[in-house]
Design a protein around this motif. Structure first.
Motif, short mmCIF file in Angstrom:
data_model
loop_
_atom_site.label_atom_id
_atom_site.label_comp_id
_atom_site.label_asym_id
_atom_site.label_seq_id
_atom_site.Cartn_x
_atom_site.Cartn_y
_atom_site.Cartn_z
N GLU A 17 -14.28 5.90 10.04
CA GLU A 17 -14.44 4.49 9.35
C GLU A 17 -15.96 4.41 9.14
OE1 GLU A 17 -12.58 1.85 12.76
OE2 GLU A 17 -11.48 1.27 11.06
N SER B 85 -7.02 12.02 10.68
CA SER B 85 -8.09 11.09 11.51
C SER B 85 -8.75 10.84 10.30
CB SER B 85 -8.84 12.26 12.32
OG SER B 85 -9.47 13.01 11.81
N ILE B 86 -9.39 9.61 10.40
CA ILE B 86 -10.25 8.70 9.37
C ILE B 86 -11.40 8.31 10.13
CG2 ILE B 86 -10.24 7.06 7.81
CD1 ILE B 86 -7.11 7.06 7.65
N GLU C 179 -2.42 6.30 3.01
CA GLU C 179 -1.79 4.84 2.78
C GLU C 179 -2.98 3.86 2.85
OE1 GLU C 179 0.73 4.10 1.30
OE2 GLU C 179 2.05 5.86 1.70
N SER C 180 -3.76 4.02 4.05
CA SER C 180 -4.71 2.84 4.23
C SER C 180 -5.99 2.94 3.25
CB SER C 180 -5.32 2.85 5.60
OG SER C 180 -6.29 4.09 5.83
N TYR D 39 7.48 10.45 9.60
CA TYR D 39 6.39 9.28 9.91
C TYR D 39 5.21 9.61 9.54
CZ TYR D 39 4.84 13.07 12.95
OH TYR D 39 4.24 14.30 13.38
N ASN D 40 4.24 8.48 9.56
CA ASN D 40 2.95 8.92 9.15
C ASN D 40 1.95 8.01 10.12
OD1 ASN D 40 0.81 9.44 7.37
ND2 ASN D 40 0.51 7.31 6.81
N LEU D 41 1.15 8.78 10.67
CA LEU D 41 -0.02 8.24 11.65
C LEU D 41 -1.06 8.47 11.06
CD1 LEU D 41 -0.93 7.40 14.56
CD2 LEU D 41 -0.32 9.70 15.24
N GLU D 42 -2.00 7.33 11.20
CA GLU D 42 -3.62 7.27 11.10
C GLU D 42 -4.29 6.87 12.05
OE1 GLU D 42 -3.96 5.17 6.99
OE2 GLU D 42 -2.62 6.67 6.01
N PHE D 43 -5.15 7.71 12.50
CA PHE D 43 -6.07 7.44 13.37
C PHE D 43 -7.42 7.03 12.91
CE2 PHE D 43 -3.50 10.26 16.41
CZ PHE D 43 -3.45 9.24 17.47
N PHE D 44 -8.06 6.06 13.48
CA PHE D 44 -9.49 5.64 13.07
C PHE D 44 -10.47 5.67 14.07
CE2 PHE D 44 -6.00 3.42 10.84
CZ PHE D 44 -6.27 3.44 9.52
#
Ligand SMILES: [Zn+2]
Ligand SMILES: [Zn+2]
Ligand SMILES: [Zn+2]
Ligand SMILES: [Zn+2]
Lengths: 132, 132
Positions: free
Chosen positions: A87, A84-85, A62-63, A118-123
């Motif tokens: 940056e 996991s993203i 999404e991000s 749910y949706n989780l995004e770690f950066f």
DNA sequence: TTATAAATGTTATATTATTACATACTGTTA
DNA sequence: TAACAGTATGTAATAATATAACATTTATAA
């Protein structure tokens, strides 16, 4: 056991492209890449993406407004996703951690809401980018 | 203790509008609402939004491309956010649960990634919508 | 076969967000 | 005060993302 979805022609073309990609793909980049296969309009891409997300073959980051193939053989629907993203290099991986998914799937609070997805995004910085 | 940010004129106009809203606001809806105050262009809105997100006064709901005021007095930056989203009425609340935030802030896995930020969105039906 | 759902094709348009460039304001320090 | 740096503003143009509306075709199943 995973239900077999027989992908339609457009769905298959688009899934194969995303699945081969090492990075999340954006809708218009997908469009550009499949024009030689006869898919000419944004809507054709978005319809296939919607269906592929619905059946869990791909997920939307999404991000980033981008799509990646599911890296967990177990996602039948996109209802419990974690990523996991980096940056710095924008590398994205799907996190497959049963403790995390149990914790989040069972999460409830006093709001009275019944959570079904749910949706989780770690950066952060990936290994490579950290050491630069 | 929270650092006091002196919002600029446009930032204040836009923050006040979002803060008064009971629901997440989209950028162009914000634009429409502040035109009488002299903010005429999308970029003026996006610049204020970027700053307000950066300092944690508002958060972006990624799955909705919309913005809400921080409901936790403690978010100095938008780096550890969790929301509950009703898929029926689209009501959104910021989840403030110290166990959850500790769990996620301390999460690490074998990937070697150093996580510095996360955003979690839970979806489901709120109390009201469940009982309809 | 007939009906139904799912998928496709096509055009146009809506929505979300950024680039580029010029100007003004705010606070700090020489 | 003057010079500077950093932040914010104004404006126009355009890029990027996503959907509406409508016609047609294909797949599935009763
Ligand atoms: Zn998956
Ligand atoms: Zn990286
Ligand atoms: Zn907050
Ligand atoms: Zn609701």
């Amino acid at each position: 056991m995973q239900k077999e979805h027989n992908l339609s022609k457009n769905q298959k073309i688009i899934f194969d492209l995303i699945d081969k990609s090492r990075e999340p793909m954006k809708a218009y980049s997908i469009l550009f890449n499949v024009q030689k296969k006869g898919i000419k309009a944004p809507l054709q891409v978005y319809r296939a993406l919607d269906k592929l997300v619905e059946i869990g073959k791909i997920h939307k980051i999404e991000s980033r407004n981008a799509f990646i193939a599911c890296q967990n053989s177990s996602c039948q629907v996109s209802k419990a996703t974690a990523f996991s993203i980096c940056e710095s290099c924008e590398n994205v991986s799907e996190i497959s951690n049963s403790k995390l998914s149990k914790y989040l799937s069972n999460f409830s609070d006093s709001s009275g809401m019944k959570y079904s997805k749910y949706n989780l995004e770690f950066f952060g910085l990936c290994k490579k980018c950290k050491s630069k």
